[in-house]
Every structure is written in structure tokens, then in C-alpha cells.
Write a protein that holds these residues in place. Sequence first.
Motif, PDB file in Angstrom:
ATOM      1  N   TYR A 119      47.892  50.693  31.574  1.00 17.35           N
ATOM      2  CA  TYR A 119      47.542  49.655  30.612  1.00 17.35           C
ATOM      3  C   TYR A 119      46.413  48.789  31.168  1.00 17.35           C
ATOM      4  CZ  TYR A 119      52.047  51.155  28.802  1.00 17.35           C
ATOM      5  OH  TYR A 119      53.077  51.916  28.321  1.00 17.35           O
ATOM      6  N   VAL A 120      45.839  47.992  30.270  1.00 17.55           N
ATOM      7  CA  VAL A 120      44.762  47.076  30.663  1.00 17.55           C
ATOM      8  C   VAL A 120      45.307  45.660  30.647  1.00 17.55           C
ATOM      9  CG1 VAL A 120      42.462  46.196  30.126  1.00 17.55           C
ATOM     10  CG2 VAL A 120      43.002  48.610  29.715  1.00 17.55           C
ATOM     11  N   GLN A 121      45.167  44.971  31.754  1.00 16.20           N
ATOM     12  CA  GLN A 121      45.547  43.553  31.848  1.00 16.20           C
ATOM     13  C   GLN A 121      44.272  42.730  31.964  1.00 16.20           C
ATOM     14  OE1 GLN A 121      48.889  42.692  34.366  1.00 16.20           O
ATOM     15  NE2 GLN A 121      48.159  40.625  34.857  1.00 16.20           N
ATOM     16  N   ASN A 122      44.187  41.637  31.192  1.00 15.57           N
ATOM     17  CA  ASN A 122      42.941  40.867  31.129  1.00 15.57           C
ATOM     18  C   ASN A 122      42.473  40.380  32.493  1.00 15.57           C
ATOM     19  OD1 ASN A 122      42.517  41.107  28.385  1.00 15.57           O
ATOM     20  ND2 ASN A 122      43.726  39.291  27.890  1.00 15.57           N
ATOM     21  N   SER A 123      43.398  39.949  33.340  1.00 12.19           N
ATOM     22  CA  SER A 123      43.013  39.456  34.662  1.00 12.19           C
ATOM     23  C   SER A 123      44.230  39.395  35.566  1.00 12.19           C
ATOM     24  CB  SER A 123      42.366  38.071  34.565  1.00 12.19           C
ATOM     25  OG  SER A 123      43.291  37.112  34.106  1.00 12.19           O
ATOM     26  N   LEU A 124      43.959  39.319  36.854  1.00  8.63           N
ATOM     27  CA  LEU A 124      44.995  39.130  37.864  1.00  8.63           C
ATOM     28  C   LEU A 124      44.596  37.939  38.726  1.00  8.63           C
ATOM     29  CD1 LEU A 124      45.336  42.837  39.057  1.00  8.63           C
ATOM     30  CD2 LEU A 124      47.000  41.615  37.654  1.00  8.63           C
ATOM     31  N   ARG A 138      40.675  30.105  52.670  1.00  8.28           N
ATOM     32  CA  ARG A 138      41.433  30.463  51.471  1.00  8.28           C
ATOM     33  C   ARG A 138      40.481  30.965  50.383  1.00  8.28           C
ATOM     34  NH1 ARG A 138      45.844  26.348  48.739  1.00  8.28           N
ATOM     35  NH2 ARG A 138      46.952  27.878  47.448  1.00  8.28           N
ATOM     36  N   VAL A 139      40.864  32.044  49.732  1.00  5.17           N
ATOM     37  CA  VAL A 139      40.081  32.617  48.631  1.00  5.17           C
ATOM     38  C   VAL A 139      40.971  32.664  47.403  1.00  5.17           C
ATOM     39  CG1 VAL A 139      38.617  34.522  47.881  1.00  5.17           C
ATOM     40  CG2 VAL A 139      38.884  34.069  50.320  1.00  5.17           C
ATOM     41  N   ARG A 140      40.541  31.974  46.347  1.00  2.87           N
ATOM     42  CA  ARG A 140      41.351  31.906  45.128  1.00  2.87           C
ATOM     43  C   ARG A 140      40.474  32.213  43.917  1.00  2.87           C
ATOM     44  NH1 ARG A 140      44.137  26.387  44.343  1.00  2.87           N
ATOM     45  NH2 ARG A 140      45.566  27.622  43.101  1.00  2.87           N
ATOM     46  N   GLY A 141      41.047  32.881  42.931  1.00  2.00           N
ATOM     47  CA  GLY A 141      40.308  33.151  41.707  1.00  2.00           C
ATOM     48  C   GLY A 141      41.037  34.174  40.865  1.00  2.00           C
ATOM     49  N   SER A 142      40.415  34.608  39.800  1.00  2.00           N
ATOM     50  CA  SER A 142      41.027  35.619  38.934  1.00  2.00           C
ATOM     51  C   SER A 142      40.045  36.757  38.700  1.00  2.00           C
ATOM     52  CB  SER A 142      41.465  35.017  37.592  1.00  2.00           C
ATOM     53  OG  SER A 142      40.376  34.441  36.919  1.00  2.00           O
ATOM     54  N   THR A 143      40.589  37.940  38.638  1.00  2.00           N
ATOM     55  CA  THR A 143      39.773  39.134  38.467  1.00  2.00           C
ATOM     56  C   THR A 143      39.346  39.290  37.013  1.00  2.00           C
ATOM     57  OG1 THR A 143      41.553  40.660  37.858  1.00  2.00           O
ATOM     58  CG2 THR A 143      41.228  40.218  40.224  1.00  2.00           C
ATOM     59  N   ASP A 144      38.479  40.237  36.807  1.00  2.00           N
ATOM     60  CA  ASP A 144      38.211  40.726  35.456  1.00  2.00           C
ATOM     61  C   ASP A 144      39.308  41.743  35.111  1.00  2.00           C
ATOM     62  OD1 ASP A 144      36.072  39.094  35.060  1.00  2.00           O
ATOM     63  OD2 ASP A 144      34.541  40.592  35.473  1.00  2.00           O
ATOM     64  N   PRO A 145      39.230  42.446  33.990  1.00  2.00           N
ATOM     65  CA  PRO A 145      40.326  43.342  33.607  1.00  2.00           C
ATOM     66  C   PRO A 145      40.721  44.324  34.706  1.00  2.00           C
ATOM     67  CG  PRO A 145      38.800  43.091  31.794  1.00  2.00           C
ATOM     68  CD  PRO A 145      38.189  42.393  32.962  1.00  2.00           C
ATOM     69  N   ALA A 146      42.014  44.591  34.768  1.00  2.00           N
ATOM     70  CA  ALA A 146      42.546  45.532  35.758  1.00  2.00           C
ATOM     71  C   ALA A 146      43.380  46.588  35.036  1.00  2.00           C
ATOM     72  CB  ALA A 146      43.399  44.801  36.784  1.00  2.00           C
ATOM     73  N   ILE A 147      43.372  47.789  35.603  1.00  2.00           N
ATOM     74  CA  ILE A 147      44.231  48.855  35.093  1.00  2.00           C
ATOM     75  C   ILE A 147      45.554  48.761  35.847  1.00  2.00           C
ATOM     76  CG2 ILE A 147      44.403  51.322  34.622  1.00  2.00           C
ATOM     77  CD1 ILE A 147      41.934  49.889  33.402  1.00  2.00           C
TER      78      ILE A 147
END
Length: 375
Positions: A119-124, A138-147
Amino acid sequence: MPSEDTNTEREAESLVSDTSLTDLVATISETKFSEWYDERQIEQNILDGKPYFNGPSQAKPPGKHSPSQLLQCHRKATYTRQNAPREGTSPDGIFWIGSTFEEEIIVPYLQDVVPDGLYVQNSLWIDSTVTVGDSEIRVRGSTDPAIVTADGTPILVTEIKTTTNVERMSAPKPHHKAQLHAYLHALDEDYAHDITNGVLLYGSRETLDLEVFNVAFDVEFWERVVSWMAKQTDYEENSELPPASPERDWECSYCSFKHRCGEADTPYQDINIDGLLPVFDGYDRDALEEYLDAHADADARLTPTLAHVYPELATEYGAYDWSCPRCGETYAWDAVDWDCDTSDPPFCPECANNGELLTLSGPDPDTQLKPESGE
């Protein structure tokens, strides 16, 4: 008895006669659009459960990094991370195009092509630490779509970018590769199985052509990124303005801080993060409001130059006085006749009376904010 069509025509004629064309045109303007779009964005942020996006951006702590800002010019990174006033036109339009391209084109495309069971998830969301010597970054953020699998376990992470032209691209851009590596590093730590590959997908803003690069996690490249983060942290912990160090020769021409930095045709160089350039009108309204709101506790105001350009903002936020570096006289921003030509600032009336033609200026950037504000 008049027909329904006749009544409709009369109603239309009445509307036309009651409506001023000037007023109607005035409702369709750049300012009105900006106000409408800002309000729309505020409502969307609240709807998405992210009301914190509606306030001014917060300066980043030295040891905390965002994947999207990695492996760039250290000075530009400091200006961006510490909310120095951005010059030129806001990049919000490009960001909007990128977001729309991702949400309305790429996500549906991925949903159609991923194999059954995935499935495709909008972000992680990622939140990881990297140890460098005795310190942790520290590295923080959100990804682009993930499978992902049905239980949300990631299999492949993507990073989606839009650009003017993809035809001449032969490899991913280093700072985009760094961003993807930050995601891979964090996700690989969080899950039991190895996550070592990602996809960098570039889309043309003009043709929608795609260029896709498979990116495998490269330990040596990641060490370069970690070294960059450590160096950036050191600069900011020591309150040191980093050297201008663009990764590519052409970067300075497109940088949103080139005047402040000294890479433009204005008499400024190596200006720190706070304050507006005194005789400079190259800030757009959105950037100014964001800066003024972010530094409201420090009594941030417009320079007299900018007060002439945006008198309505001067009414709302106030403006500094003109001052003469020779005689020390000061004048309210609107007390001196001036045609807003920054190449020809107004003369000091006091010095002119004494036969000397010396130009006025606003306060230097490092004296504009109140020191007790903590800025």
C-alpha cells in the motif's frame, strides 16, 4: 404578466447598475488573493490538526536538523534555520506546485502500480539521533510517500521533487540524496528488517516528464552528511556566522539571502541573522510579515525604506526613523520627501542646510531588535 426570462434579465440589469466596476475589479487583486489564500491555509492547517503551522516559524536548536536542509551552503542553512528575513519572492508557489504534484499525480500513480498486498502511505515520521563524539545530533521530519505492508511496515521510501527540466539530469542532487539518506538511516533503525533503498523521483513542472533514481544507502555518503550536521551544529552553538560555502557555483544567484550574504550588487556583506537591510526594498510582503511576527517580542519594525514601500505595514507594525551617520539627527520615516529610489537615498536636511549632502539610512541590522528580547 412578465415572463420568467424577463424577470431574470431585469434582475441582471439591476445587479449591473448597482455594482461599481471599479469595486468589482478591486476585489480581484494580488492583495485580496494573498489574504484569501492565507486564510484558506490557516483553515486547512486546523483541519489537518496542525495549528502550530499557523504561527511564525521557530528558530531551530543547533543540535536539531531537518532532512530537507541537509548538505547545503552552511551560511544559507543558518539564515534559513534561524529565520533571517528572506529576500525576493516567497517560494510558496513552488512548494504548492510540488505538494500538488505529489498528492494529485504521484500518489495515485503509485497506488495503481504497487503489487497486491502493498500500500501507499502519504508519509512516515522520523525522529532519530546520531552520535558524533560526545554529542548527539537529532534529525526529525516526515518522508514523502512510502510503500508499506498492510500493517504499515515500510518497504520503500520515496522523495519527490519538482524541477524545471528533467531531461539533463543524470544523477540525483546531493542535498536531495542527503534528505533520502536521513530517512533511510532513521527507518532502518526503527524496524527489524533492513531498509536500505529509496527512490528519488523528479517531475518537470512544465511537461510532467519524470526522472527516477534508485538510491541505495551509502555509508561513506552518510558520513559526509553527518559531518555536515556536526559542523553546522558547531557554528550555531558558537553563534558564529558560517562561511558562504555553496555546493554549486550557481547557487548564490538564486539564494534568498544573497544581498545579506554579500553575493549581490548591494553594499552589504556578512550580515548576521537578525535585522532588515537598511536601504533595501527587496523583501516581499509575506516574508516581511513572517519576520515581524516572529520577532514581535523584540519590537521588530520596518526600516524607513520599507515603510515607504508598505505604508500599511508601517501603520500596523511601526517603522524605525531615518538617521544621519554624520550629524546624528533622526527623522520619522514619512517626514522626509523621497521617491523610493534605493540607489538614491534622501539627503539629511540638517547637513544640507550646512552645505553638505549626506544621505540618510535606517538603523544597522544588528541594532534593530531589543537585546532584552533574547533574540
